[in-house]
Design a protein around this motif. Structure first.
Motif, mmCIF file in Angstrom:
data_model
loop_
_atom_site.group_PDB
_atom_site.id
_atom_site.type_symbol
_atom_site.label_atom_id
_atom_site.label_comp_id
_atom_site.label_asym_id
_atom_site.label_seq_id
_atom_site.Cartn_x
_atom_site.Cartn_y
_atom_site.Cartn_z
ATOM 1 N N LEU A 1 3.605 11.857 -8.305
ATOM 2 C CA LEU A 1 2.494 12.185 -9.078
ATOM 3 C C LEU A 1 2.131 13.725 -8.845
ATOM 4 O O LEU A 1 1.106 14.593 -9.778
ATOM 5 C CB LEU A 1 1.715 11.285 -10.169
ATOM 6 N N GLN A 2 2.679 13.847 -6.889
ATOM 7 C CA GLN A 2 1.353 14.908 -6.767
ATOM 8 C C GLN A 2 -0.227 14.680 -7.514
ATOM 9 O O GLN A 2 -1.412 15.503 -7.141
ATOM 10 C CB GLN A 2 1.917 16.374 -7.663
ATOM 11 N N LEU A 3 -0.781 13.646 -6.822
ATOM 12 C CA LEU A 3 -1.818 12.759 -6.590
ATOM 13 C C LEU A 3 -2.464 12.460 -6.034
ATOM 14 O O LEU A 3 -3.599 11.678 -4.995
ATOM 15 C CB LEU A 3 -2.495 12.359 -7.703
ATOM 16 N N ASP A 4 -1.813 12.741 -4.297
ATOM 17 C CA ASP A 4 -1.795 11.910 -2.989
ATOM 18 C C ASP A 4 -3.373 13.092 -2.150
ATOM 19 O O ASP A 4 -2.961 13.238 -1.211
ATOM 20 C CB ASP A 4 -0.880 12.228 -1.887
ATOM 21 N N ILE B 1 0.978 -1.077 -0.016
ATOM 22 C CA ILE B 1 0.077 0.114 -0.612
ATOM 23 C C ILE B 1 0.674 1.447 -0.058
ATOM 24 O O ILE B 1 0.766 2.174 -0.400
ATOM 25 C CB ILE B 1 -1.138 -0.146 1.332
ATOM 26 N N ALA B 2 2.102 1.626 0.629
ATOM 27 C CA ALA B 2 2.708 2.543 0.811
ATOM 28 C C ALA B 2 3.824 2.815 -0.816
ATOM 29 O O ALA B 2 3.545 3.985 -1.021
ATOM 30 C CB ALA B 2 3.940 2.236 1.691
ATOM 31 N N GLY B 3 3.566 0.958 -1.229
ATOM 32 C CA GLY B 3 4.036 2.112 -2.955
ATOM 33 C C GLY B 3 3.007 2.803 -3.921
ATOM 34 O O GLY B 3 3.367 3.081 -4.783
ATOM 35 N N ILE B 4 1.592 2.426 -3.653
ATOM 36 C CA ILE B 4 1.015 3.334 -3.624
ATOM 37 C C ILE B 4 0.576 4.673 -3.738
ATOM 38 O O ILE B 4 0.917 5.220 -4.624
ATOM 39 C CB ILE B 4 -0.415 2.521 -3.716
#
Length: 524
Positions: free
Chosen positions: A74-77, A64-67
């Motif tokens: 990608l600055q989509l967090d 999950i940390a990889g995701i």
């Protein structure tokens, strides 16, 4: 091509469950996966005592940390994606395991139907629980098990499963013995070339990962067994009688499917020679239930991995019954099973305990709104049973938050009472002892609680106003309620106006009529 359509159907159902299932089940869905991954990736969060003591493996949270890391790059967090994508990943793995179940059972229609409709699997199949991962890996391993012919591919998912949750080994002991008895290879050769090598490789990689992230040499499966079995720490969180799994646990997980399962047991006992797979699966189910029954702490999710074994027994017995059943009987049976699963799945996925999931976006908005205010940073206090909500993974803002802890008595103290119990025994005493009164800005900016607690701490809430009331559950438990309340501390101007209004209400009570009105006037 037909198999592709079948997988597409299964995947569609599992993806749908991600969006349909919007209720809270158990804390581990968040605190043992998403919260750990969030801290690994973003550097802030909360690790429960299990991670401090080293009884949990980092393997699943690292995925999950990889995701999370990819989203950050990608600055989509956003908080929404941090919650959604891990569930989509788990739903996809569940869909693949369901597909493997369909292949394993000989591509029977009943098998496809039975793996899609169980209410408990719909309810948990897309949740980021270690138990869900365990059940998926178990199903995949069973589909590669050499029921006919030779093969050892099943050892890989089975070994991973046992490393992540050592109790999973109980299911595999009878099956491994069965494999050794029926194989044409010399048993010693099979053990050394496959069992030992695969087991050692999986354990070696797992130990290396855990040693690195825990910061010391550690074997998490041993720590897991030491605390949960030898020290019986689980009983701190509740206990049930030894027969609970037989009378309540497994029947509840199966739901209406208990009826075809009982029928499958009867058929297998009568015709065991013609149903060797079901016979062996029933042995594994019985052994697992007996072993798990010796542990005081019991939960429904602990028997999730038995679901594919039970459903195989159901599918085989119903398939044989279908040959002599009429068309009306077939449709009637299918309709009863479908309705018996849809109703609890809908209620538990959309209604029961939905409060925590609806709460977190509101807290995320509060934290974001307070982000740029220097004088009044968000400071959220959860006055609820410990782990009643998700945490930083659903807010994704580095704000101050505090909840009532419920760590077990790890140091064997006499007359030990955890923080949550101390609070609920005397809420106002705890608040006076732990929350400063002056200055008012030192108090939490927001307080989250169940409505059943509201009247007990009215004196504490004097400087707060109700911001949200969120429906939670229809049935009230001792420490929860029907709604979750969010209180916001009054700001400077609001505080003065609030106090003036209170003084005015006390000084000028509403005038009473000089004479009681007649019933005629009351109704006209």
């Amino acid at each position: 091509m037909r198999l592709l359509y079948v997988f597409a159907l299964i995947l569609a159902v599992r993806i749908a469950s991600v969006f349909v299932v919007q209720t809270y089940y158990v804390p581990d869905e968040y605190w043992q996966s998403l919260e750990v991954a969030h801290k690994l990736t973003f550097g802030y969060g909360y690790l429960t005592w299990e991670w401090v003591q080293g009884i949990r493996s980092y393997v699943y949270p690292l995925i999950i940390a990889g995701i999370y890391k990819l989203l950050a790059l990608l600055q989509l967090d956003s908080a929404q994606l941090l919650v959604l994508l891990p569930r989509l990943l788990q739903a996809t793995l569940t869909a693949y395991s369901d597909y493997r179940f369909y292949v394993w059972t000989g591509k029977r229609k009943w098998a496809l139907f039975l793996i899609l409709v169980p209410w408990f699997w719909f309810y948990t199949g897309s949740r980021t629980l270690a138990n869900t991962l365990e059940a998926s890996l178990t199903t995949i391993a069973l589909s590669y098990f050499p029921w006919i012919g030779e093969g050892s591919a099943y050892l890989w998912p089975a070994a991973i499963c046992c490393f992540l949750r050592p109790t999973a080994a109980v299911i595999w002991v009878p099956l491994v013995i069965y494999h050794l008895r029926k194989t044409r290879q010399p048993p010693l050769k099979l053990i050394l070339k496959h069992f030992v090598l695969i087991g050692a490789f999986v354990a070696g990689v797992g130990i290396a990962i855990d040693t690195y992230w825990h910061g010391q040499l550690i074997v998490t499966p041993w720590e897991f067994l030491k605390y949960n079995i030898l020290h019986n720490i689980g009983s701190f969180y509740g206990s049930h009688p030894w027969y609970w799994y037989f009378t309540v646990g497994l029947p509840t997980v199966l739901g209406i499917n208990t009826l075809p399962f009982i029928y499958g047991i009867m058929e297998t006992v009568r015709k065991g020679d013609r149903q060797p797979v079901s016979k062996q699966l029933l042995i594994s189910i019985l052994v697992t239930l007996v072993v798990l029954s010796t542990v005081e702490h019991k939960e429904f999710r602990f028997v999730t991995s038995l679901l594919p074994l039970c459903l195989y027994v159901c599918a085989e017995s119903l398939s044989r019954w279908s040959y002599r059943a009429s068309r009306t009987q077939l449709w009637a049976a299918a309709l009863v099973i479908l309705l018996g699963n849809v109703v609890p799945a809908w209620y538990l996925s959309t209604v029961h305990q939905k409060g925590p999931i609806e709460l977190m976006p509101k807290l995320q908005e509060i934290a974001r709104d307070y982000r740029d205010e220097r004088e009044q940073r968000a400071n959220i206090l959860f006055l609820m049973p410990c782990h009643s909500t998700p945490y930083y993974s659903h807010i994704h803002e580095n704000v101050t938050m505090r909840f009532l802890t419920c760590n077990p008595n790890l140091e064997q103290q006499e007359n030990f009472i955890d923080e949550a119990d101390r609070f609920f025994e005397a809420p106002m005493h705890w608040l006076r002892s732990h929350i400063p009164v002056h200055p008012i800005t030192a108090q939490p900016s927001h307080v989250v609680l169940f409505d059943s607690l509201e009247k007990k701490i009215t004196d504490f809430l004097i400087n707060y106003k109700l911001l949200y009331s969120i429906e939670h559950a229809e049935h009230v438990q001792p420490r929860t309620g029907k709604s979750i309340l969010v209180y916001q501390r009054l700001k400077k101007g609001e505080e003065n106006a609030f106090n003036r209004q209170q003084d005015a209400d006390q000084a000028d009570p509403p005038e009473l009529p000089a004479e009681p009105q007649s019933s005629e006037n009351l109704f006209n």
